[in-house]
Design a protein around this motif. Structure first.
Motif, PDB file in Angstrom:
ATOM      1  N   ASP A 157       0.851  -1.188   0.000  1.00 14.26           N
ATOM      2  CA  ASP A 157       0.000   0.000   0.000  1.00 14.26           C
ATOM      3  C   ASP A 157       0.897   1.252   0.000  1.00 14.26           C
ATOM      4  OD1 ASP A 157      -2.631   1.439   0.577  1.00 14.26           O
ATOM      5  OD2 ASP A 157      -1.333   2.127   2.201  1.00 14.26           O
ATOM      6  N   PRO A 158       0.742   2.152  -0.999  1.00 18.39           N
ATOM      7  CA  PRO A 158       1.679   3.278  -1.118  1.00 18.39           C
ATOM      8  C   PRO A 158       1.692   4.201   0.101  1.00 18.39           C
ATOM      9  CG  PRO A 158       0.397   3.029  -3.130  1.00 18.39           C
ATOM     10  CD  PRO A 158      -0.203   2.094  -2.128  1.00 18.39           C
ATOM     11  N   ALA A 159       0.527   4.548   0.622  1.00 20.20           N
ATOM     12  CA  ALA A 159       0.492   5.487   1.747  1.00 20.20           C
ATOM     13  C   ALA A 159       1.118   4.860   2.992  1.00 20.20           C
ATOM     14  CB  ALA A 159      -0.952   5.903   2.034  1.00 20.20           C
ATOM     15  N   GLN A 160       0.757   3.603   3.239  1.00 18.01           N
ATOM     16  CA  GLN A 160       1.328   2.919   4.397  1.00 18.01           C
ATOM     17  C   GLN A 160       2.834   2.743   4.241  1.00 18.01           C
ATOM     18  OE1 GLN A 160      -0.793  -0.745   4.890  1.00 18.01           O
ATOM     19  NE2 GLN A 160      -1.153  -0.373   7.063  1.00 18.01           N
ATOM     20  N   SER A 161       3.252   2.479   3.007  1.00 21.89           N
ATOM     21  CA  SER A 161       4.682   2.305   2.744  1.00 21.89           C
ATOM     22  C   SER A 161       5.455   3.567   3.072  1.00 21.89           C
ATOM     23  CB  SER A 161       4.913   1.937   1.284  1.00 21.89           C
ATOM     24  OG  SER A 161       4.273   0.723   0.979  1.00 21.89           O
ATOM     25  N   GLU A 162       4.889   4.718   2.708  1.00 21.80           N
ATOM     26  CA  GLU A 162       5.577   5.971   3.013  1.00 21.80           C
ATOM     27  C   GLU A 162       5.712   6.171   4.515  1.00 21.80           C
ATOM     28  OE1 GLU A 162       3.969   9.424   0.985  1.00 21.80           O
ATOM     29  OE2 GLU A 162       4.020   8.241  -0.866  1.00 21.80           O
ATOM     30  N   GLU A 163       4.650   5.821   5.231  1.00 24.82           N
ATOM     31  CA  GLU A 163       4.704   5.901   6.695  1.00 24.82           C
ATOM     32  C   GLU A 163       5.863   5.073   7.239  1.00 24.82           C
ATOM     33  OE1 GLU A 163       3.321   7.310   9.439  1.00 24.82           O
ATOM     34  OE2 GLU A 163       2.720   8.716   7.863  1.00 24.82           O
ATOM     35  N   VAL A 205       8.344  -5.958   7.313  1.00 27.38           N
ATOM     36  CA  VAL A 205       7.826  -7.290   7.604  1.00 27.38           C
ATOM     37  C   VAL A 205       7.088  -7.300   8.938  1.00 27.38           C
ATOM     38  CG1 VAL A 205       8.542  -9.634   8.233  1.00 27.38           C
ATOM     39  CG2 VAL A 205       9.465  -8.562   6.185  1.00 27.38           C
ATOM     40  N   ASP A 206       7.642  -6.595   9.911  1.00 30.85           N
ATOM     41  CA  ASP A 206       6.967  -6.525  11.210  1.00 30.85           C
ATOM     42  C   ASP A 206       5.556  -5.973  11.053  1.00 30.85           C
ATOM     43  OD1 ASP A 206       9.065  -7.611  12.550  1.00 30.85           O
ATOM     44  OD2 ASP A 206       9.800  -5.733  13.420  1.00 30.85           O
ATOM     45  N   LEU A 207       5.419  -4.956  10.222  1.00 29.53           N
ATOM     46  CA  LEU A 207       4.090  -4.367  10.022  1.00 29.53           C
ATOM     47  C   LEU A 207       3.150  -5.386   9.384  1.00 29.53           C
ATOM     48  CD1 LEU A 207       2.291  -1.695   9.999  1.00 29.53           C
ATOM     49  CD2 LEU A 207       2.776  -1.742   7.546  1.00 29.53           C
ATOM     50  N   VAL A 208       3.608  -5.990   8.299  1.00 32.20           N
ATOM     51  CA  VAL A 208       2.746  -6.940   7.591  1.00 32.20           C
ATOM     52  C   VAL A 208       2.334  -8.084   8.517  1.00 32.20           C
ATOM     53  CG1 VAL A 208       2.666  -8.638   5.725  1.00 32.20           C
ATOM     54  CG2 VAL A 208       3.677  -6.390   5.324  1.00 32.20           C
ATOM     55  N   ARG A 209       3.307  -8.583   9.297  1.00 30.89           N
ATOM     56  CA  ARG A 209       2.986  -9.729  10.162  1.00 30.89           C
ATOM     57  C   ARG A 209       2.036  -9.327  11.276  1.00 30.89           C
ATOM     58  NH1 ARG A 209       8.780 -12.546  10.220  1.00 30.89           N
ATOM     59  NH2 ARG A 209       8.699 -13.336   8.088  1.00 30.89           N
ATOM     60  N   ASP A 211      -3.710 -18.369   3.347  1.00 33.94           N
ATOM     61  CA  ASP A 211      -4.506 -17.838   2.250  1.00 33.94           C
ATOM     62  C   ASP A 211      -4.312 -16.336   2.116  1.00 33.94           C
ATOM     63  OD1 ASP A 211      -5.396 -20.347   2.000  1.00 33.94           O
ATOM     64  OD2 ASP A 211      -7.243 -20.040   3.140  1.00 33.94           O
ATOM     65  N   VAL A 212      -4.290 -15.682   3.285  1.00 29.83           N
ATOM     66  CA  VAL A 212      -4.105 -14.233   3.261  1.00 29.83           C
ATOM     67  C   VAL A 212      -2.776 -13.892   2.618  1.00 29.83           C
ATOM     68  CG1 VAL A 212      -3.821 -12.177   4.668  1.00 29.83           C
ATOM     69  CG2 VAL A 212      -5.507 -13.902   5.317  1.00 29.83           C
ATOM     70  N   VAL A 213      -1.729 -14.610   3.072  1.00 32.38           N
ATOM     71  CA  VAL A 213      -0.402 -14.328   2.531  1.00 32.38           C
ATOM     72  C   VAL A 213      -0.372 -14.617   1.042  1.00 32.38           C
ATOM     73  CG1 VAL A 213       2.022 -14.948   2.600  1.00 32.38           C
ATOM     74  CG2 VAL A 213       0.728 -14.760   4.722  1.00 32.38           C
ATOM     75  N   ALA A 214      -0.937 -15.746   0.666  1.00 33.33           N
ATOM     76  CA  ALA A 214      -0.908 -16.135  -0.740  1.00 33.33           C
ATOM     77  C   ALA A 214      -1.560 -15.053  -1.599  1.00 33.33           C
ATOM     78  CB  ALA A 214      -1.631 -17.461  -0.932  1.00 33.33           C
ATOM     79  N   GLU A 215      -2.679 -14.573  -1.130  1.00 33.18           N
ATOM     80  CA  GLU A 215      -3.359 -13.504  -1.850  1.00 33.18           C
ATOM     81  C   GLU A 215      -2.439 -12.299  -2.058  1.00 33.18           C
ATOM     82  OE1 GLU A 215      -7.010 -11.726  -0.142  1.00 33.18           O
ATOM     83  OE2 GLU A 215      -7.641 -13.831  -0.168  1.00 33.18           O
ATOM     84  N   GLN A 216      -1.773 -11.934  -0.964  1.00 36.03           N
ATOM     85  CA  GLN A 216      -0.891 -10.768  -1.046  1.00 36.03           C
ATOM     86  C   GLN A 216       0.252 -11.011  -2.019  1.00 36.03           C
ATOM     87  OE1 GLN A 216       0.233 -10.275   2.987  1.00 36.03           O
ATOM     88  NE2 GLN A 216      -1.396  -8.813   3.421  1.00 36.03           N
ATOM     89  N   VAL A 217       0.763 -12.244  -2.001  1.00 37.82           N
ATOM     90  CA  VAL A 217       1.891 -12.532  -2.867  1.00 37.82           C
ATOM     91  C   VAL A 217       1.472 -12.487  -4.324  1.00 37.82           C
ATOM     92  CG1 VAL A 217       3.501 -14.330  -3.569  1.00 37.82           C
ATOM     93  CG2 VAL A 217       3.188 -13.809  -1.165  1.00 37.82           C
ATOM     94  N   ILE A 218       0.293 -12.996  -4.592  1.00 37.93           N
ATOM     95  CA  ILE A 218      -0.189 -12.956  -5.967  1.00 37.93           C
ATOM     96  C   ILE A 218      -0.294 -11.501  -6.429  1.00 37.93           C
ATOM     97  CG2 ILE A 218      -2.202 -13.367  -7.437  1.00 37.93           C
ATOM     98  CD1 ILE A 218      -2.573 -15.929  -5.584  1.00 37.93           C
TER      99      ILE A 218
END
Lengths: 272, 198
Positions: free
Chosen positions: B47-53, B89-93, B116-123
């Protein structure tokens, strides 16, 4: 979890791809394992280089925002010995600038013995900026010297599988292996050493062992025996010198190994 | 003490000056490394906004902990990439963990929703893939495990489960893949002290 299993966590650890519990165990192991520290450092360097390829320019406004934030953020005073991760553990920043309390550095935790770090921060007084500048200059000057030391260690320390894998010139050779098995050699021409790695190897059977061979011309020299772990994995350093053009062989031999191969040749991989 | 020519100054030296509380040096460090940081974070967080944070947090971390950088343990670039990736990674986890908790409480029969959640994100990460030149040197199976782990925030155990592959195999592929990647990236004839982007 034995040591061999722990060694294999070096790359997942450096990729931040292990769970918290395993990370703690690996960090404890890392303190005493030179080979794993080298592997972790090598992977991190690679990831640093990879980051160049994925760079994304931030919006201009982000710079101002960060500059404002750092202007009111005190810096952590003392380097912490954090050998394992090299990354900051989230600790609250000491409010040094406001309370005039220097944070005493734990004496045993001072990183390099030649970096005059601890004494500047143990007095309990505010550190004069000039003093801190001086040691920082010393530290950066020491960096060049440190690089030479690291290079020396890399050349001399080639005695574990992890060392060879971490060698700057190490290359991976996919090995043609029996069906169902994946195997590779990691070969360092400079060190003349190679590591044999495989997965899903069959159990060699009771009173039997796998044996590696280095074949130069027609003469096979024994290069070590091993029994894979329960899930058929192995990572083993060949105990013979290896050069380009030679052939790495694998056979099953009676326990203890043989002076010359007696079992079927399972692998005959040219070193390229 | 006049600041050295900032173009030619190594990142390691620059960090040394940042460690002394030199805000101007930090400005230079920001200019030379913020795109590197944001790039890593974007690949992981997406997510671009979250990434900037998160990228801002990382830059502030660098300021705060500059004195912990130890040039004996590696380059500044590696240190920065480590901090950036770990934060992302800490944020995502943690987001995933709270999502999983609510899913588990919401549906008692939910098996292991996290994969499933992770797989979705990876796709969705692969869909947004653009720059992949370095990773192209990897075999498909090596690249898969490294991307799932490094950009997909999976542990190697999750990768193994996701791909239905033995743990040892996953570790081997990661290891061999990183060695190969290093060979590919190594020759990088980069002028000394030159920055990351611009």
């Amino acid at each position: 979890m034995n040591d061999n299993d722990l060694h294999q966590l070096a790359t997942p650890f450096a990729l931040d791809a292990i769970g918290d519990e395993e990370r703690r165990r690996f960090e404890a192991h890392l303190d005493g394992c030179h080979g794993c520290r080298q592997t972790v450092a090598a992977v991190r360097e690679t990831l640093g280089d990879l980051a160049e390829e994925t760079a994304v320019a931030p919006p201009v406004s982000m710079r101002d925002s960060v500059m404002q934030r750092i202007a009111r953020t005190p810096q952590d005073a003392a380097p912490r010995e954090d050998a394992s991760s090299g990354s900051p553990t989230p600790v609250p920043p000491p409010r040094q600038g406001e309370t005039h309390e220097a944070v005493p550095a734990p004496r045993e935790a001072v990183a390099p013995p030649d970096a005059p770090v601890a004494d500047d921060t143990t007095g309990g007084d505010v550190i004069p900026l000039g003093g801190r500048r001086r040691w920082a200059a010393l530290v950066t000057a020491a960096a060049g010297i440190a690089a030479v030391f690291i290079a020396a260690v890399l050349v001399l320390g080639g005695d574990t599988a992890e060392d060879v894998i971490a060698a700057p010139d190490a290359r991976v050779i996919e090995v043609e292996a029996p069906a169902g098995t994946t195997a590779s050699l990691t070969f360092s021409p400079d060190r003349m050493q190679a590591v044999f790695t495989a997965d899903d190897l069959a159990d060699p059977g009771d009173d039997s062992t796998y044996q590696l061979w280095v074949i130069a011309g027609d003469v096979p020299r024994p290069a070590g025996t091993f029994v894979p772990d329960d899930d058929g994995s192995v990572q083993v350093l060949l105990d013979e010198e290896v050069e380009t053009g030679q052939i790495i062989g694998l056979t099953i031999e009676p326990e203890g190994g043989s002076p010359a191969p007696t079992g079927d040749i399972l692998v005959a991989q040219p070193v390229t | 003490m006049t600041p050295p020519n900032e173009e030619a100054e190594t990142l390691e030296h620059l960090l040394g000056r940042v460690a002394t509380g030199d805000e101007q040096a930090f400005g230079s460090l920001y200019d030379r490394t913020s795109s590197l940081v944001l790039g890593i974070v974007r690949r992981v967080v997406r997510d671009p906004a979250q990434s900037e944070e998160v990228a801002q947090e990382v830059m502030v971390d660098m300021w705060r902990t500059a004195q912990r950088f130890d040039p004996e343990r590696g380059s500044a670039k590696a240190w920065i990439a480590t901090i950036a990736h770990r934060r992302a990674v800490d944020l995502v986890r943690s987001v995933q963990a709270s999502r999983d908790r609510s899913e588990v409480y919401g549906r008692k029969d939910a098996a292991t929703p996290e994969f499933d959640v992770v797989a979705e994100q990876v796709i969705s990460a692969s869909e947004h893939a653009d720059v992949r030149t370095a990773l192209d040197v990897l075999t498909t199976i090596q690249r898969e495990v490294i991307e799932l782990a490094y950009y997909g925030s999976m542990t190697y155990r999750q990768v193994a489960e996701h791909l239905d592959t033995p743990l040892g195999t996953v570790k081997t592929r990661m290891r061999d893949g990183m060695v190969r990647l290093r060979q590919a990236l190594e020759p990088a004839p980069e002028p000394p002290g030159h920055g990351v982007s611009e």
